[in-house]
Motif scaffolding. Sequence first.
Motif, PDB file in Angstrom:
ATOM      1  N   GLY A 235      23.469 -41.344 -16.533  1.00 10.84           N
ATOM      2  CA  GLY A 235      22.808 -40.064 -16.342  1.00 10.84           C
ATOM      3  C   GLY A 235      22.642 -39.685 -14.883  1.00 10.84           C
ATOM      4  N   PRO A 236      22.110 -38.488 -14.623  1.00 15.72           N
ATOM      5  CA  PRO A 236      21.883 -38.022 -13.259  1.00 15.72           C
ATOM      6  C   PRO A 236      20.624 -38.642 -12.646  1.00 15.72           C
ATOM      7  CG  PRO A 236      21.081 -36.401 -14.807  1.00 15.72           C
ATOM      8  CD  PRO A 236      21.721 -37.483 -15.630  1.00 15.72           C
ATOM      9  N   VAL A 237      20.452 -38.438 -11.369  1.00 16.25           N
ATOM     10  CA  VAL A 237      19.199 -38.764 -10.691  1.00 16.25           C
ATOM     11  C   VAL A 237      18.335 -37.506 -10.731  1.00 16.25           C
ATOM     12  CG1 VAL A 237      18.141 -39.456  -8.516  1.00 16.25           C
ATOM     13  CG2 VAL A 237      20.317 -40.460  -9.212  1.00 16.25           C
ATOM     14  N   VAL A 238      17.105 -37.616 -11.249  1.00 15.32           N
ATOM     15  CA  VAL A 238      16.300 -36.424 -11.511  1.00 15.32           C
ATOM     16  C   VAL A 238      14.961 -36.469 -10.791  1.00 15.32           C
ATOM     17  CG1 VAL A 238      17.351 -36.194 -13.800  1.00 15.32           C
ATOM     18  CG2 VAL A 238      15.121 -37.302 -13.571  1.00 15.32           C
ATOM     19  N   LEU A 251      12.846 -32.600   0.302  1.00 18.63           N
ATOM     20  CA  LEU A 251      13.257 -33.909   0.803  1.00 18.63           C
ATOM     21  C   LEU A 251      14.268 -34.552  -0.145  1.00 18.63           C
ATOM     22  CD1 LEU A 251      12.436 -36.136   3.015  1.00 18.63           C
ATOM     23  CD2 LEU A 251      11.066 -37.096   1.180  1.00 18.63           C
ATOM     24  N   PHE A 252      14.004 -34.476  -1.435  1.00 19.20           N
ATOM     25  CA  PHE A 252      14.929 -35.025  -2.428  1.00 19.20           C
ATOM     26  C   PHE A 252      16.280 -34.318  -2.357  1.00 19.20           C
ATOM     27  CE2 PHE A 252      16.169 -34.707  -7.144  1.00 19.20           C
ATOM     28  CZ  PHE A 252      17.025 -35.802  -7.060  1.00 19.20           C
ATOM     29  N   ALA A 253      16.254 -32.980  -2.298  1.00 20.39           N
ATOM     30  CA  ALA A 253      17.513 -32.233  -2.247  1.00 20.39           C
ATOM     31  C   ALA A 253      18.320 -32.599  -1.001  1.00 20.39           C
ATOM     32  CB  ALA A 253      17.232 -30.736  -2.284  1.00 20.39           C
ATOM     33  N   GLU A 254      17.648 -32.745   0.134  1.00 22.41           N
ATOM     34  CA  GLU A 254      18.343 -33.114   1.372  1.00 22.41           C
ATOM     35  C   GLU A 254      18.893 -34.533   1.284  1.00 22.41           C
ATOM     36  OE1 GLU A 254      19.886 -33.087   5.253  1.00 22.41           O
ATOM     37  OE2 GLU A 254      19.432 -31.518   3.801  1.00 22.41           O
ATOM     38  N   GLY A 260      25.512 -37.716  -1.167  1.00 19.37           N
ATOM     39  CA  GLY A 260      26.677 -37.234  -1.887  1.00 19.37           C
ATOM     40  C   GLY A 260      26.504 -37.209  -3.388  1.00 19.37           C
ATOM     41  N   ILE A 261      25.267 -36.960  -3.856  1.00 19.45           N
ATOM     42  CA  ILE A 261      25.031 -36.863  -5.299  1.00 19.45           C
ATOM     43  C   ILE A 261      24.425 -35.495  -5.612  1.00 19.45           C
ATOM     44  CG2 ILE A 261      24.632 -39.353  -5.460  1.00 19.45           C
ATOM     45  CD1 ILE A 261      21.638 -38.692  -5.884  1.00 19.45           C
ATOM     46  N   THR A 262      24.445 -35.125  -6.878  1.00 17.91           N
ATOM     47  CA  THR A 262      23.882 -33.849  -7.311  1.00 17.91           C
ATOM     48  C   THR A 262      22.434 -34.042  -7.738  1.00 17.91           C
ATOM     49  OG1 THR A 262      26.037 -33.055  -8.068  1.00 17.91           O
ATOM     50  CG2 THR A 262      24.084 -31.962  -8.974  1.00 17.91           C
ATOM     51  N   VAL A 283      20.852 -28.670  -9.397  1.00 17.48           N
ATOM     52  CA  VAL A 283      20.706 -28.182 -10.765  1.00 17.48           C
ATOM     53  C   VAL A 283      19.222 -28.059 -11.069  1.00 17.48           C
ATOM     54  CG1 VAL A 283      21.164 -28.626 -13.203  1.00 17.48           C
ATOM     55  CG2 VAL A 283      22.866 -29.270 -11.467  1.00 17.48           C
ATOM     56  N   LEU A 284      18.750 -26.816 -11.263  1.00 26.66           N
ATOM     57  CA  LEU A 284      17.347 -26.559 -11.567  1.00 26.66           C
ATOM     58  C   LEU A 284      17.218 -26.188 -13.040  1.00 26.66           C
ATOM     59  CD1 LEU A 284      17.611 -26.162  -8.392  1.00 26.66           C
ATOM     60  CD2 LEU A 284      15.602 -24.707  -8.584  1.00 26.66           C
ATOM     61  N   LEU A 285      16.556 -27.040 -13.798  1.00 28.36           N
ATOM     62  CA  LEU A 285      16.492 -26.869 -15.243  1.00 28.36           C
ATOM     63  C   LEU A 285      15.249 -26.125 -15.706  1.00 28.36           C
ATOM     64  CD1 LEU A 285      17.714 -30.409 -16.373  1.00 28.36           C
ATOM     65  CD2 LEU A 285      19.052 -28.310 -16.106  1.00 28.36           C
ATOM     66  N   GLY A 286      14.301 -25.847 -14.805  1.00 24.20           N
ATOM     67  CA  GLY A 286      13.084 -25.156 -15.200  1.00 24.20           C
ATOM     68  C   GLY A 286      12.131 -26.069 -15.951  1.00 24.20           C
ATOM     69  N   TRP A 287      11.023 -25.462 -16.459  1.00 22.20           N
ATOM     70  CA  TRP A 287      10.021 -26.239 -17.180  1.00 22.20           C
ATOM     71  C   TRP A 287      10.566 -26.705 -18.523  1.00 22.20           C
ATOM     72  CZ3 TRP A 287       6.443 -28.171 -14.403  1.00 22.20           C
ATOM     73  CH2 TRP A 287       5.817 -27.450 -13.377  1.00 22.20           C
TER      74      TRP A 287
END
Length: 425
Positions: A235-238, A251-254, A260-262, A283-287
């Motif tokens: 799975g992804p890192v969330v 900070l997480f997004a940077e 090099g991950i999404t 990728v912003l999934l909302g609430w």
Amino acid sequence: MDVILVLDHAHINGGQAKVAIESALGLAGRGHRVQVFAAVGPVDPRLAAAGVAVTCLDQPDIATTTSKLAFAAQMLWNGRARDALAQALRGRDPGDTLVHVHAWAKSLSPSVFAAIAEAGLPAVYTMHEFFLVCPNGGFYDYQRHAICHRRPMSRSCVTTNCDMRSYPRKAMRVARHLLLEHAAHWPDGIRDVITISALQEGVVGPLLPPALRLHRVDNPISVPDLGPKAAPAQGPVVYVGRLSIEKGVGLFAEAARLAGITPVLVGDGPEAEAIRGRYPDAVLLGWRDAAGVREALRDASALVFPSIWYEGQPLTVYEALALGTPVVVSDACAGREAVADGQTGYWFPSGDAAALAERLRRLRDPATVAALSAEAHRRYWQRPLTLERHLDRLEEVYGLVARRVALERAAPGRRGRAQSGLAPG
């Protein structure tokens, strides 16, 4: 016992109300006579179904008020709440009654502490935040985006604009804190405080009255045991939570860009548009509802909890570990207490995007993720934070407080000797 739970909202709108309402339902299920006293509706329908009596004043909070001027007066001193709570407590037997305050700063105001002190009943306060000692409730400077180390209510504190919105609102919070201390005299009614993490105790311990007693009670975590993951590294890192600066979402997004991950973010908030604009690959999934959050955590290869302010006991961290998802956590928040560095996840220095990126690169190795995942699941379920454990500890604390108050009432003058020093429960 007769247990009166005092909180701002009679429904679940966040972690504080969730813990309070779930404990109300659990205590009622154990045979206690439970009453919820709240300012803001609507009322959670499960309370009535469980036999919990509810007094809801149907007052606004800052998000629902139609008059900011009227709400400013309510925020400083909610006279209606004081009178209604005093009436609810009047004539109760101190031998089998206990008042438990969970939240007051969003609508009820310091006035409820005056009613509690007047009643003279055994009482405890759960410190979900820091409003008893810090006027803005978080030891966080929203203008500098950094943890605040000023002594609360010192000259430096009072003259510094640390509020999220403006200095006039900070001045209102300072005025409210003065009322809390000098009009409500909160330590007269609350001499036992429930804490939820060691970090929290370390931050507030030196600032509390020396006669106050601290009792550690972990919050309950509502997560089923789904067993170890079959493919933990797929799975992804969330990130899960409010998208705001103090939560470290930028900070997480940077760090994800550097690694090099999404980045995948579950939630919404004031930083959402900034993240979309600066990090178009995010990728912003909302609430998501509770089931959706659980699914996102279970499917993730790791949760990143990058908060740059103090957090008492972030429930998302424990939920992830319970689901077998390792956690990469900032060392500035209490979430680190749940994570064994290098075994169930990683710590990283708060605010350091490069250090966080380095931890994220380690998660590229499927064998590393599999080992972290298996150990996260194993360790959590060795001693899970269930509602039953939470209720066991609550009843223990309630009993300690009630017995001490009974001894003090039987032997006038004993109170000062019994409370010489800060003692854990």
